[in-house]
Motif scaffolding. Structure first.
Motif, short mmCIF file in Angstrom:
data_model
loop_
_atom_site.label_atom_id
_atom_site.label_comp_id
_atom_site.label_asym_id
_atom_site.label_seq_id
_atom_site.Cartn_x
_atom_site.Cartn_y
_atom_site.Cartn_z
N LYS A 337 0.83 -1.21 0.00
CA LYS A 337 0.00 0.00 0.00
C LYS A 337 0.86 1.26 0.00
N VAL A 338 1.96 1.22 0.77
CA VAL A 338 2.84 2.39 0.83
C VAL A 338 3.46 2.66 -0.54
N MET A 339 3.89 1.56 -1.23
CA MET A 339 4.51 1.73 -2.56
C MET A 339 3.53 2.24 -3.59
N ALA A 340 2.30 1.75 -3.49
CA ALA A 340 1.30 2.19 -4.46
C ALA A 340 1.00 3.67 -4.32
N GLU A 341 1.08 4.19 -3.17
CA GLU A 341 0.76 5.59 -2.93
C GLU A 341 1.99 6.48 -3.02
N ASN A 342 3.20 5.92 -3.13
CA ASN A 342 4.43 6.73 -3.14
C ASN A 342 5.37 6.19 -4.22
N PRO A 343 5.42 6.81 -5.43
CA PRO A 343 6.27 6.34 -6.54
C PRO A 343 7.75 6.35 -6.17
N VAL A 344 8.18 7.32 -5.41
CA VAL A 344 9.61 7.39 -5.04
C VAL A 344 10.01 6.13 -4.25
N MET A 345 9.13 5.73 -3.32
CA MET A 345 9.42 4.52 -2.54
C MET A 345 9.52 3.30 -3.45
N LEU A 346 8.65 3.28 -4.51
CA LEU A 346 8.68 2.17 -5.46
C LEU A 346 10.00 2.11 -6.19
N ARG A 347 10.49 3.30 -6.64
CA ARG A 347 11.76 3.31 -7.36
C ARG A 347 12.91 2.89 -6.47
N LEU A 348 12.86 3.24 -5.19
CA LEU A 348 13.91 2.80 -4.26
C LEU A 348 13.92 1.28 -4.13
N GLU A 350 12.94 -0.73 -6.46
CA GLU A 350 13.46 -1.23 -7.73
C GLU A 350 14.98 -1.20 -7.73
N LEU A 351 15.55 -0.09 -7.22
CA LEU A 351 17.00 0.02 -7.15
C LEU A 351 17.60 -1.05 -6.22
N GLU A 352 16.95 -1.32 -5.11
CA GLU A 352 17.44 -2.36 -4.21
C GLU A 352 17.44 -3.71 -4.89
N ALA A 353 16.37 -3.99 -5.66
CA ALA A 353 16.32 -5.27 -6.37
C ALA A 353 17.41 -5.36 -7.41
N LEU A 354 17.65 -4.22 -8.12
CA LEU A 354 18.71 -4.21 -9.13
C LEU A 354 20.08 -4.41 -8.49
N GLU A 355 20.27 -3.78 -7.35
CA GLU A 355 21.55 -3.94 -6.65
C GLU A 355 21.78 -5.40 -6.25
N THR A 356 20.74 -6.07 -5.82
CA THR A 356 20.85 -7.47 -5.43
C THR A 356 21.21 -8.33 -6.62
N LEU A 373 17.89 0.91 -18.87
CA LEU A 373 18.03 -0.29 -18.03
C LEU A 373 16.99 -0.31 -16.93
N MET A 374 16.87 0.78 -16.26
CA MET A 374 15.95 0.82 -15.12
C MET A 374 14.52 0.80 -15.57
N THR A 375 14.26 1.33 -16.79
CA THR A 375 12.87 1.38 -17.27
C THR A 375 12.44 0.02 -17.79
N ASP A 376 13.34 -0.67 -18.52
CA ASP A 376 12.96 -1.94 -19.16
C ASP A 376 13.13 -3.15 -18.25
N LEU A 377 14.13 -3.07 -17.33
CA LEU A 377 14.41 -4.25 -16.52
C LEU A 377 13.39 -4.50 -15.44
N VAL A 378 12.95 -3.47 -14.80
CA VAL A 378 12.02 -3.62 -13.68
C VAL A 378 10.77 -2.86 -14.02
N ARG A 379 9.66 -3.58 -14.23
CA ARG A 379 8.38 -2.95 -14.51
C ARG A 379 7.36 -3.54 -13.55
#
Length: 382
Positions: A337-348, A350-356, A373-379
């Motif tokens: 719910k927090v991610m759905a209401e806050n796009p910045v949190m979602l991108r963070l 995504e970055l954590e997943a990419l870092e992993t 990369l960030m646009t196509d890899l994680v949607r």
């Protein structure tokens, strides 16, 4: 010449001469009667109708078949040469030679000694009901080896000795060494420990109310407070305590089911202990803590109880797992719910997943730039 004439005259008159040493004495009987007790030196005696006894005074005692006749018929000779000592029926006589104990006369005995072998003195000790002799006298007699006339017993520290004479209780003895005359009576000393002790009852089998046979181990602390009652009231007070513990716990535990017994172990101890303490107090025993140490179940019952406990613990573990899973799901829902209401949190995220992912590969090739990369890899959403 004179010596020869003397010998000739002695033979003609029916005499001979006897020489006695300083340590010798001679009892002379003429025609069956006691006539003299001769000392050291030379003596002229008739050879006929004469009986002679030579005694060595270094043996100290006068021993002769004519002893009683001598005192009866010739008291003058007996008084001049001998010392007679008698012990009456209610006393013990200790004969001392130059102040050192030489002999002990028990009641109704006598001894005749050579007076010149002394000086002799006599100590007389009246027999008491307990037949005890003074400690100082017992030590003196022990030093001189006169130990056959008395028995000695030692009462240890922390104990009390219960003295009986011919089966009758005469009193108590304090710690130390005690001695008693041997006068034909039976003297016994039973030692009673006054210190706090522990008594164990092991392997006691009991049938519970639900007909389960168990074995229990009991322990009790006790102390003797009245030795006279403890010794006189029962044959063996330790056996009486053992039996009281057995009966009290058998009655108390036999009225309970197994489940209640295991659940109320401390309460059961208190109930049984009250009964035991009251019974033992009547014979002079103070009972302290009583504990039910172990409850031992038969093999089949142990397996059943183990299975029951295992099932209960498994059920508890399942409840805990379900609760934790529910809490985890609820946490994920809140995060979504927090991610759905806050796009910045979602991108963070995504970055954590990419870092992993990037940390698990050796080489990373970027085709369309970082943005692509960030646009196509994680949607995660359109």
């Amino acid at each position: 010449m004179t010596h020869i004439l003397t010998r000739t005259l002695d033979r003609l008159t029916g005499h001979d001469r006897v020489t006695l040493m300083e340590t010798e004495r001679m009892l002379v009987l003429t025609k069956g009667r006691i006539t003299a007790i001769l000392g050291p030196g030379e003596h002229r005696l008739k050879t006929r109708d004469t009986v002679r006894e030579v005694h060595n005074i270094e043996r100290l005692r006068f021993t002769s078949p004519y002893a009683r006749v001598l005192f009866r018929e010739r008291p003058d000779l007996a008084e001049a040469h001998l010392t007679e000592v008698r012990a009456e029926a209610d006393e013990v006589a200790v004969i001392l030679r130059e102040g050192v104990p030489y002999e002990v006369l028990l009641p109704d005995t006598r001894l005749v000694l050579w007076a010149v072998a002394g000086p002799w003195t006599v100590e007389r000790h009246a027999l008491t009901d307990t037949l005890a002799l003074p400690t100082a006298l017992a030590r003196r007699l022990t030093r001189t080896g006169l130990t056959t006339v008395f028995n000695a017993t030692e009462v240890a520290e922390g104990h009390v000795g219960m003295l009986t004479v011919d089966g009758v209780l005469m009193g108590r003895l304090d710690p130390g060494t005690h001695a008693f005359w041997k006068v034909g009576r039976h003297v016994a000393v039973k030692q009673v420990d006054l210190r706090t002790q522990a008594h164990e009852v092991t392997g006691q089998e009991i049938l519970t109310k639900d007909r389960v046979t168990i074995r229990v181990n009991l322990t009790a602390d006790y102390r003797v407070t009245d030795p006279e009652r403890a010794v006189g009231a029962v044959k063996d007070f330790e056996e009486a305590l053992h039996r009281a513990l057995q009966l009290a716990f058998r009655k108390t535990l036999g009225a309970l089911t197994l489940d209640r017994l295991l659940a109320e172990k401390v309460t059961v101890d208190a109930e049984a202990a009250k009964t035991v303490r009251a019974e033992m107090a009547r014979i002079g025993i103070e009972v302290g803590e009583i504990a039910l140490k172990d409850v031992i179940l038969p093999g089949e019952m142990r397996e059943i109880l183990t299975a029951v406990v295992a099932a209960e613990k498994e059920a508890e573990a399942n409840v805990i797992r379900r609760r934790e899973e529910t809490n985890a799901t609820r946490s994920l829902l809140n995060t979504a719910k927090v991610m759905a209401e806050n796009p910045v949190m979602l991108r963070l995220k995504e970055l954590e997943a990419l870092e992993t992912i990037a940390g698990k590969v050796e080489r990373l090739t970027v085709h369309n730039g970082t943005e692509g990369l960030m646009t196509d890899l994680v949607r995660l959403r359109d």
